[in-house]
Design a protein around this motif. Structure first.
Motif, PDB file in Angstrom:
ATOM      1  N   UNK A  56       0.850  -1.185   0.000  1.00 33.50           N
ATOM      2  CA  UNK A  56       0.000   0.000   0.000  1.00 33.50           C
ATOM      3  C   UNK A  56       0.888   1.238   0.000  1.00 33.50           C
ATOM      4  N   UNK A  57       0.468   2.238  -0.770  1.00 30.41           N
ATOM      5  CA  UNK A  57       1.205   3.498  -0.793  1.00 30.41           C
ATOM      6  C   UNK A  57       0.207   4.618  -1.063  1.00 30.41           C
ATOM      7  N   UNK A  58       0.426   5.754  -0.423  1.00 32.93           N
ATOM      8  CA  UNK A  58      -0.561   6.825  -0.529  1.00 32.93           C
ATOM      9  C   UNK A  58      -0.733   7.292  -1.972  1.00 32.93           C
ATOM     10  N   UNK A  59      -1.963   7.663  -2.292  1.00 33.33           N
ATOM     11  CA  UNK A  59      -2.350   7.984  -3.675  1.00 33.33           C
ATOM     12  C   UNK A  59      -1.533   9.109  -4.283  1.00 33.33           C
ATOM     13  N   UNK A  60      -1.008   9.992  -3.462  1.00 35.24           N
ATOM     14  CA  UNK A  60      -0.232  11.120  -3.972  1.00 35.24           C
ATOM     15  C   UNK A  60       0.986  10.667  -4.792  1.00 35.24           C
ATOM     16  N   UNK A  61       1.510   9.487  -4.506  1.00 31.27           N
ATOM     17  CA  UNK A  61       2.663   8.977  -5.244  1.00 31.27           C
ATOM     18  C   UNK A  61       2.290   8.404  -6.608  1.00 31.27           C
ATOM     19  N   UNK A  62       0.993   8.264  -6.880  1.00 24.45           N
ATOM     20  CA  UNK A  62       0.550   7.633  -8.118  1.00 24.45           C
ATOM     21  C   UNK A  62       0.339   8.610  -9.267  1.00 24.45           C
ATOM     22  N   UNK A  63       0.795   9.843  -9.113  1.00 23.27           N
ATOM     23  CA  UNK A  63       0.714  10.806 -10.210  1.00 23.27           C
ATOM     24  C   UNK A  63       1.783  10.447 -11.242  1.00 23.27           C
ATOM     25  N   UNK A  64       1.524  10.752 -12.539  1.00 21.38           N
ATOM     26  CA  UNK A  64       2.504  10.435 -13.589  1.00 21.38           C
ATOM     27  C   UNK A  64       3.851  11.094 -13.290  1.00 21.38           C
ATOM     28  N   UNK A  65       4.944  10.455 -13.619  1.00 23.14           N
ATOM     29  CA  UNK A  65       5.085   9.143 -14.232  1.00 23.14           C
ATOM     30  C   UNK A  65       5.207   8.018 -13.210  1.00 23.14           C
ATOM     31  N   UNK A  66       5.219   8.375 -11.918  1.00 21.44           N
ATOM     32  CA  UNK A  66       5.494   7.374 -10.883  1.00 21.44           C
ATOM     33  C   UNK A  66       4.372   6.362 -10.701  1.00 21.44           C
ATOM     34  N   UNK A  67       3.132   6.750 -10.979  1.00 19.18           N
ATOM     35  CA  UNK A  67       2.006   5.852 -10.793  1.00 19.18           C
ATOM     36  C   UNK A  67       2.150   4.567 -11.569  1.00 19.18           C
ATOM     37  N   UNK A  68       2.530   4.677 -12.825  1.00 17.90           N
ATOM     38  CA  UNK A  68       2.714   3.497 -13.665  1.00 17.90           C
ATOM     39  C   UNK A  68       3.813   2.602 -13.100  1.00 17.90           C
ATOM     40  N   UNK A  69       4.915   3.227 -12.709  1.00 15.61           N
ATOM     41  CA  UNK A  69       6.054   2.469 -12.180  1.00 15.61           C
ATOM     42  C   UNK A  69       5.671   1.773 -10.877  1.00 15.61           C
ATOM     43  N   UNK A  70       5.029   2.507  -9.967  1.00 15.44           N
ATOM     44  CA  UNK A  70       4.628   1.919  -8.682  1.00 15.44           C
ATOM     45  C   UNK A  70       3.643   0.771  -8.873  1.00 15.44           C
ATOM     46  N   UNK A  71       2.713   0.941  -9.789  1.00 13.95           N
ATOM     47  CA  UNK A  71       1.736  -0.128 -10.048  1.00 13.95           C
ATOM     48  C   UNK A  71       2.442  -1.383 -10.566  1.00 13.95           C
ATOM     49  N   UNK A  72       3.411  -1.204 -11.457  1.00 17.42           N
ATOM     50  CA  UNK A  72       4.179  -2.339 -11.988  1.00 17.42           C
ATOM     51  C   UNK A  72       5.006  -3.021 -10.893  1.00 17.42           C
ATOM     52  N   UNK A  73       5.389  -2.239  -9.884  1.00 17.84           N
ATOM     53  CA  UNK A  73       6.176  -2.792  -8.780  1.00 17.84           C
ATOM     54  C   UNK A  73       5.307  -3.483  -7.737  1.00 17.84           C
ATOM     55  N   UNK A  74       3.975  -3.384  -7.860  1.00 18.71           N
ATOM     56  CA  UNK A  74       3.077  -4.010  -6.895  1.00 18.71           C
ATOM     57  C   UNK A  74       2.376  -3.024  -5.991  1.00 18.71           C
ATOM     58  N   UNK A  75       2.451  -1.744  -6.309  1.00 19.46           N
ATOM     59  CA  UNK A  75       1.828  -0.717  -5.472  1.00 19.46           C
ATOM     60  C   UNK A  75       0.317  -0.700  -5.579  1.00 19.46           C
ATOM     61  N   UNK A  76      -0.328  -0.489  -4.457  1.00 15.72           N
ATOM     62  CA  UNK A  76      -1.783  -0.356  -4.373  1.00 15.72           C
ATOM     63  C   UNK A  76      -2.053   1.021  -3.786  1.00 15.72           C
ATOM     64  N   UNK A  77      -2.712   1.871  -4.560  1.00 18.17           N
ATOM     65  CA  UNK A  77      -2.984   3.249  -4.152  1.00 18.17           C
ATOM     66  C   UNK A  77      -4.029   3.296  -3.033  1.00 18.17           C
TER      67      UNK A  77
END
Length: 186
Positions: A56-77
């Motif tokens: 789990x990671x706070x939604x603020x980190x999911x803004x482009x371009x990091x959101x795509x990268x975090x999601x690929x790494x297993x991140x859940x907003x």
């Protein structure tokens, strides 16, 4: 050796590792969590052990371009401003996936936290999976997963075991690691 394992070795980190051999699913608590480096080192450890983990990671980190990268790494907003039923969502995720390590930082922040959040315990209880003790010890330059318990339902007793494990682990910023009240958080 994996690329992540090589990076850890170059950085001087040791990775002792003991995961529950009989399980394909678990809640991995990662502590102490006092620096952004904890995430980097934790992901390198997971990758070096071919561990499929989500976090789990706070939604603020999911803004482009990091959101795509975090999601690929297993991140859940997650939206920390809203009341979400994260326990229910996490249990559902663990029940649906054939193999999953759900990584959680019970402190919930890199800053000093008065109490650990109880969600990791409730998730493990309801999903009937073990709690694995992941750690990053900056004094020893050692990171990994070493011990685990199946939650018994006796929260205070289980949290005492967890506290006993983490009491000798050195955080990057020790002044931001508060361990003593964790089993009293209700």
């Amino acid at each position: 050796m994996t690329f992540s394992g090589l990076i850890l070795k170059i950085m001087g980190w040791k990775v002792p590792y003991e995961f529950p051999p009989e399980t394909q699913k678990c809640v991995l608590i990662e502590a102490p969590h006092t620096s952004s480096w904890d995430f980097v080192i934790g992901k390198l450890v997971s990758n070096s052990k071919h561990l499929k983990s989500m976090f789990f990671i706070k939604k603020e980190f999911f803004k482009p371009p990091f959101g795509f990268i975090l999601k690929r790494m297993g991140g859940i907003s997650i939206d920390r401003g809203k009341k979400n039923n994260m326990v229910e969502s996490a249990v559902k995720l663990l029940n649906e996936m054939p193999k999953l390590t759900l990584s959680i930082t019970p402190e919930g922040t890199r800053k000093l936290s008065k109490n650990w959040k109880k969600g990791f315990y409730l998730i493990a209880m309801e999903a009937k999976v073990p709690i694995v003790f992941g750690y990053i010890d900056y004094a020893k330059k050692e990171a990994g997963a070493y011990k685990f318990i199946y939650p018994s339902g006796d929260y205070d007793a289980d949290m005492k075991i967890i506290e006993d494990f983490y009491k000798d682990i050195s955080a990057k910023f020790p002044e931001n690691f508060n361990l003593s009240p964790i089993y009293r958080n209700r």
